[in-house]
Design an enzyme around this catalytic site. Structure first.
Site, PDB file in Angstrom:
ATOM      1  N   CYS A 171      -2.658 -11.074  -2.613  1.00 46.03           N
ATOM      2  CA  CYS A 171      -2.594 -10.526  -3.979  1.00 46.03           C
ATOM      3  C   CYS A 171      -3.920 -10.718  -4.705  1.00 46.03           C
ATOM      4  O   CYS A 171      -4.120 -10.160  -5.776  1.00 46.03           O
ATOM      5  CB  CYS A 171      -1.529 -11.227  -4.818  1.00 46.03           C
ATOM      6  SG  CYS A 171       0.119 -11.205  -4.133  1.00 46.03           S
ATOM      7  N   HIS A 216       3.392 -10.465   0.842  1.00 43.37           N
ATOM      8  CA  HIS A 216       2.531 -10.562   2.030  1.00 43.37           C
ATOM      9  C   HIS A 216       3.095 -11.435   3.141  1.00 43.37           C
ATOM     10  O   HIS A 216       2.515 -11.535   4.216  1.00 43.37           O
ATOM     11  CB  HIS A 216       1.132 -11.047   1.621  1.00 43.37           C
ATOM     12  CG  HIS A 216       0.450 -10.089   0.685  1.00 43.37           C
ATOM     13  ND1 HIS A 216       0.499 -10.226  -0.684  1.00 43.37           N
ATOM     14  CD2 HIS A 216      -0.222  -8.945   0.940  1.00 43.37           C
ATOM     15  CE1 HIS A 216      -0.143  -9.206  -1.239  1.00 43.37           C
ATOM     16  NE2 HIS A 216      -0.578  -8.421  -0.278  1.00 43.37           N
ATOM     17  N   LYS A 236      10.397   0.158  -2.274  1.00 40.97           N
ATOM     18  CA  LYS A 236       8.985   0.063  -2.586  1.00 40.97           C
ATOM     19  C   LYS A 236       8.205   0.600  -1.379  1.00 40.97           C
ATOM     20  O   LYS A 236       8.588   0.326  -0.240  1.00 40.97           O
ATOM     21  CB  LYS A 236       8.652  -1.421  -2.799  1.00 40.97           C
ATOM     22  CG  LYS A 236       7.322  -1.661  -3.429  1.00 40.97           C
ATOM     23  CD  LYS A 236       7.111  -3.136  -3.685  1.00 40.97           C
ATOM     24  CE  LYS A 236       5.620  -3.355  -3.953  1.00 40.97           C
ATOM     25  NZ  LYS A 236       5.281  -4.688  -4.288  1.00 40.97           N
ATOM     26  N   HIS A 286      -2.549   6.711  -2.546  1.00 40.62           N
ATOM     27  CA  HIS A 286      -1.178   7.041  -2.150  1.00 40.62           C
ATOM     28  C   HIS A 286      -0.502   7.728  -3.333  1.00 40.62           C
ATOM     29  O   HIS A 286      -1.080   7.831  -4.414  1.00 40.62           O
ATOM     30  CB  HIS A 286      -0.412   5.834  -1.623  1.00 40.62           C
ATOM     31  CG  HIS A 286      -0.178   4.752  -2.618  1.00 40.62           C
ATOM     32  ND1 HIS A 286       0.657   4.898  -3.687  1.00 40.62           N
ATOM     33  CD2 HIS A 286      -0.692   3.509  -2.704  1.00 40.62           C
ATOM     34  CE1 HIS A 286       0.662   3.792  -4.385  1.00 40.62           C
ATOM     35  NE2 HIS A 286      -0.162   2.933  -3.820  1.00 40.62           N
ATOM     36  N   CYS A 343       4.409 -15.901  -0.237  1.00 42.40           N
ATOM     37  CA  CYS A 343       4.274 -14.666  -1.018  1.00 42.40           C
ATOM     38  C   CYS A 343       5.255 -13.610  -0.491  1.00 42.40           C
ATOM     39  O   CYS A 343       5.206 -13.253   0.689  1.00 42.40           O
ATOM     40  CB  CYS A 343       2.850 -14.132  -0.936  1.00 42.40           C
ATOM     41  SG  CYS A 343       2.734 -12.495  -1.694  1.00 42.40           S
ATOM     42  N   CYS A 396      -2.819 -16.698  -3.731  1.00 35.36           N
ATOM     43  CA  CYS A 396      -2.452 -15.784  -2.640  1.00 35.36           C
ATOM     44  C   CYS A 396      -3.626 -14.861  -2.373  1.00 35.36           C
ATOM     45  O   CYS A 396      -4.045 -14.110  -3.257  1.00 35.36           O
ATOM     46  CB  CYS A 396      -1.218 -14.954  -2.996  1.00 35.36           C
ATOM     47  SG  CYS A 396      -0.900 -13.689  -1.739  1.00 35.36           S
ATOM     48  N   LYS A 403       3.394  -0.305   3.962  1.00 36.08           N
ATOM     49  CA  LYS A 403       2.934   0.097   5.298  1.00 36.08           C
ATOM     50  C   LYS A 403       3.840  -0.471   6.374  1.00 36.08           C
ATOM     51  O   LYS A 403       4.109   0.169   7.386  1.00 36.08           O
ATOM     52  CB  LYS A 403       1.493  -0.362   5.515  1.00 36.08           C
ATOM     53  CG  LYS A 403       0.513   0.542   4.805  1.00 36.08           C
ATOM     54  CD  LYS A 403      -0.906   0.290   5.286  1.00 36.08           C
ATOM     55  CE  LYS A 403      -1.877   1.028   4.375  1.00 36.08           C
ATOM     56  NZ  LYS A 403      -2.967   0.206   3.904  1.00 36.08           N
ATOM     57  N   HIS A 460      -0.533   6.501  -6.981  1.00 37.33           N
ATOM     58  CA  HIS A 460      -1.743   6.602  -7.809  1.00 37.33           C
ATOM     59  C   HIS A 460      -1.768   7.874  -8.651  1.00 37.33           C
ATOM     60  O   HIS A 460      -2.523   7.964  -9.615  1.00 37.33           O
ATOM     61  CB  HIS A 460      -2.999   6.575  -6.922  1.00 37.33           C
ATOM     62  CG  HIS A 460      -3.239   5.252  -6.279  1.00 37.33           C
ATOM     63  ND1 HIS A 460      -3.430   5.098  -4.931  1.00 37.33           N
ATOM     64  CD2 HIS A 460      -3.296   4.003  -6.808  1.00 37.33           C
ATOM     65  CE1 HIS A 460      -3.601   3.822  -4.658  1.00 37.33           C
ATOM     66  NE2 HIS A 460      -3.520   3.127  -5.775  1.00 37.33           N
TER      67      HIS A 460
HETATM   68  N1  MSP Z   1      -7.385  -2.133  -9.963  1.00 39.82           N
HETATM   69  C1  MSP Z   1      -6.202  -2.411 -10.701  1.00 39.82           C
HETATM   70  C2  MSP Z   1      -6.217  -1.729 -12.055  1.00 39.82           C
HETATM   71  C3  MSP Z   1      -7.346  -2.054 -12.943  1.00 39.82           C
HETATM   72  S1  MSP Z   1      -7.289  -1.158 -14.424  1.00 39.82           S
HETATM   73  C4  MSP Z   1      -8.528  -1.785 -15.337  1.00 39.82           C
HETATM   74  C5  MSP Z   1      -4.962  -1.934  -9.931  1.00 39.82           C
HETATM   75  N2  MSP Z   1      -5.156  -1.044  -8.964  1.00 39.82           N
HETATM   76  S2  MSP Z   1      -3.981  -0.415  -8.062  1.00 39.82           S
HETATM   77  O1  MSP Z   1      -4.630   0.436  -7.103  1.00 39.82           O
HETATM   78  O2  MSP Z   1      -3.140  -1.434  -7.546  1.00 39.82           O
HETATM   79  O3  MSP Z   1      -3.105   0.454  -9.040  1.00 39.82           O
HETATM   80  C6  MSP Z   1      -3.696   1.518  -9.763  1.00 39.82           C
HETATM   81  C7  MSP Z   1      -2.633   2.245 -10.598  1.00 39.82           C
HETATM   82  O4  MSP Z   1      -1.685   2.852  -9.708  1.00 39.82           O
HETATM   83  C8  MSP Z   1      -1.836   1.319 -11.503  1.00 39.82           C
HETATM   84  O5  MSP Z   1      -1.562   1.948 -12.738  1.00 39.82           O
HETATM   85  C9  MSP Z   1      -0.546   1.104 -10.735  1.00 39.82           C
HETATM   86  O6  MSP Z   1       0.550   0.815 -11.533  1.00 39.82           O
HETATM   87  C10 MSP Z   1      -0.394   2.484 -10.114  1.00 39.82           C
HETATM   88  N3  MSP Z   1       0.488   2.428  -8.953  1.00 39.82           N
HETATM   89  C11 MSP Z   1       0.300   1.793  -7.786  1.00 39.82           C
HETATM   90  N4  MSP Z   1       1.413   1.978  -6.998  1.00 39.82           N
HETATM   91  C12 MSP Z   1       2.316   2.745  -7.648  1.00 39.82           C
HETATM   92  C13 MSP Z   1       3.571   3.297  -7.354  1.00 39.82           C
HETATM   93  N5  MSP Z   1       4.194   3.108  -6.208  1.00 39.82           N
HETATM   94  N6  MSP Z   1       4.148   4.088  -8.304  1.00 39.82           N
HETATM   95  C14 MSP Z   1       3.548   4.365  -9.500  1.00 39.82           C
HETATM   96  N7  MSP Z   1       2.362   3.850  -9.805  1.00 39.82           N
HETATM   97  C15 MSP Z   1       1.743   3.001  -8.929  1.00 39.82           C
HETATM   98  O7  MSP Z   1      -3.882  -2.374 -10.260  1.00 39.82           O
END
Ligand code: MSP
Length: 471
Positions: free
Chosen positions: A127, A146, A293, A18, A143, A124, A296, A21
């Protein structure tokens, strides 16, 4: 020339990428392109976090073998990164056999700081996380993310003794040996450090099967962080390779939600392995959608592919690097996106290139290749990872070139036959644009390439606008 290592958090692959990321990738890419511009050699890691129950359950729900499911989603992330024109050099999937083997070796090296203990408390499954008593009470047993009651759990886990390293981690942060940005997050981490308990790093096989087996105990499987954090060094070939050319990392980019794991568990692991700590942890904020935030259930998740389709990758990079703050939470709305595209990218920059190239072409202006240096203020901001501020700084200069043309009025100078003044004005304007162009390179790599190609002898305006307006 130095060797520099830059890393990004590895996302869970229980869905498609999304828009949030994109932040790790874009910030790391700006950092990496800037360092390469300075003449450094960069290794840039990206990857995917592919273990855990959530992923396992999702694949089961879909009736797909888990490996196939993670293969499909990992590919989506790889495609996404490429679409963002992010120049990574290494991609770690935590289900890579090499990574799994190395994670096992790392576990063995941590042994002196690992102990087995019984966990009795709350959990949870949404999470995939143990819940402290304080959190349980604050959330009244449910939670908030969730909307599910926490489950009572009693099981044996291996723990990593964070307590062995707390004092040294504090020293490393306070002495600036490991910088945490922005500064207010560093303060939060220092506060958190004192109350940080030892962390559970395994779960019984009966509870979790999709993970790296714990060495020498076939009843337990590694749980999240040792496996995931290890990727930053397994990417370089640790433990069998000497990683000192690139480790310690110059910068590790993570979201604020996972900073605490990177600022506490990760340094503890590195200290236990006898490795130096990363020089900087850069934590960015969250992207919100219409002030909320993304979720879905609210139905406000922004699909990055839709954003990319709208005006292409350069517009995407422009918006997320300039209108999304580097450190704080920021809001995405389609309206803001359209405004930024039309009023700034198309107007300030696209139009400028078109009209200046046309003026040069019409007046047969000959360009002497100018010597271009980087502005010291820009360098300072870039070195401090204040990328949005650096982008703002350059953009103001772009707007100034527009003003300069309005003031100089080269068309009047041409009309009045003031050849010398015209030459001087165009020279100044082109040089100022190329000065900006150089500094925009890490942010807008293809646009700046195009501009650099336009402003060579003979200067020819582009056949179509760089950014066609939509309103
Ligand atoms: N798998 C773990 C990270 C392990 S690192 C050794 C994780 N994954 S995640 O998919 O939840 O998040 C991946 C990255 O995307 C993180 O840096 C997280 O902060 C970032 N983001 C996820 N949602 C976000 C937003 N809505 N906005 C900005 N960054 C976001 O955590």
């Amino acid at each position: 020339m130095g060797k520099i290592y830059i890393t990004t958090a590895i996302p869970y692959v229980n869905g498609a990428p999304h828009v949030g990321h994109a932040m790790d990738y874009l910030l790391a890419d700006v950092s990496s392109r800037y360092q390469k511009m300075l003449g450094n050699e960069v290794r840039f890691q990206a990857g995917t976090d592919e273990h855990g129950n959530k992923i396992f359950q999702k694949a089961k729900e879909l009736g797909i073998p888990v490996q196939e499911y993670v293969d499909q989603n990992a590919k989506k992330f790889q495609d996404f990164i490429k679409k963002l024109n992010v120049e990574y050099t290494d991609f770690v999937r935590t289900t890579d056999k090499e990574h799994e083997k190395r994670a096992g070796e790392i576990w063995k090296k941590l042994k002196d700081h690992i102990y087995l203990s019984k966990y009795e408390g709350w959990y949870c499954s949404g999470c995939e996380r143990f819940i402290t008593k304080k959190e349980y009470e604050e959330n009244h047993g449910i939670c908030p993310d969730h909307q599910k009651p926490y489950e009572k759990l009693e099981e044996e886990n291996y723990y990593l003794k964070i307590s062995d390293f707390k004092a040294d981690i504090r020293d490393a942060i306070e002495s600036g040996q490991m910088l945490i940005l922005p500064e207010f997050r560093e303060k939060e981490i220092l506060k958190l450090l004192d109350e940080s308990p030892d962390v559970s790093i395994s779960r019984p096989k009966s509870q979790l099967t999709w993970g790296v087996p714990v060495p020498d105990d076939d009843t337990q499987v590694m749980y999240v962080w040792v496996d995931a954090l290890a990727n930053y060094i397994t990417a370089l070939g640790y433990p069998e390779k000497d990683i000192s050319d690139f480790w310690p990392a110059y910068a590790q980019f993570v979201g604020k939600d996972i900073l605490r794991f990177h600022a506490i568990i990760w340094p503890a692991m590195l200290m236990a392995l006898g490795l130096p700590l990363p020089k900087t942890l850069v934590s960015h904020g969250m992207i919100l959608s219409n002030g909320q935030k993304m979720s879905k259930s609210i139905g406000n998740v922004i699909d990055p592919l839709e954003v990319l389709d709208k005006h292409g990758v350069e517009a995407f990079r422009y918006f997320f690097l300039r209108h999304i703050d580097t450190f704080a939470d920021s809001d995405f709305t389609w309206e803001k996106y359209e405004d930024a595209y039309n009023n700034e990218l198309a107007n300030d920059l696209g139009n400028l290139v078109q009209r200046l190239a046309t003026l040069c072409h019409k007046n047969n202006f000959k360009l002497q290749s100018p010597k271009i240096e980087l502005d010291p203020e820009y360098q300072k901001l870039m070195n401090e990872f204040r990328f949005k501020d650096a982008f703002d700084f350059v953009w103001e200069k772009v707007q100034n070139v527009n003003k300069k043309i309005d003031d100089d009025k080269p068309w009047s100078l041409a009309k009045n036959g003031e050849v010398k003044k015209l030459e001087e004005a165009l020279k100044n304007e082109v040089e100022s644009l190329l000065f900006c162009n150089q500094m925009l390179k890490p942010f807008l790599p293809s646009t700046t390439d195009k501009i650099a190609k336009i402003f060579v002898d003979p200067i020819t305006p582009p056949e179509s606008p760089l950014f066609p307006k939509t309103k």
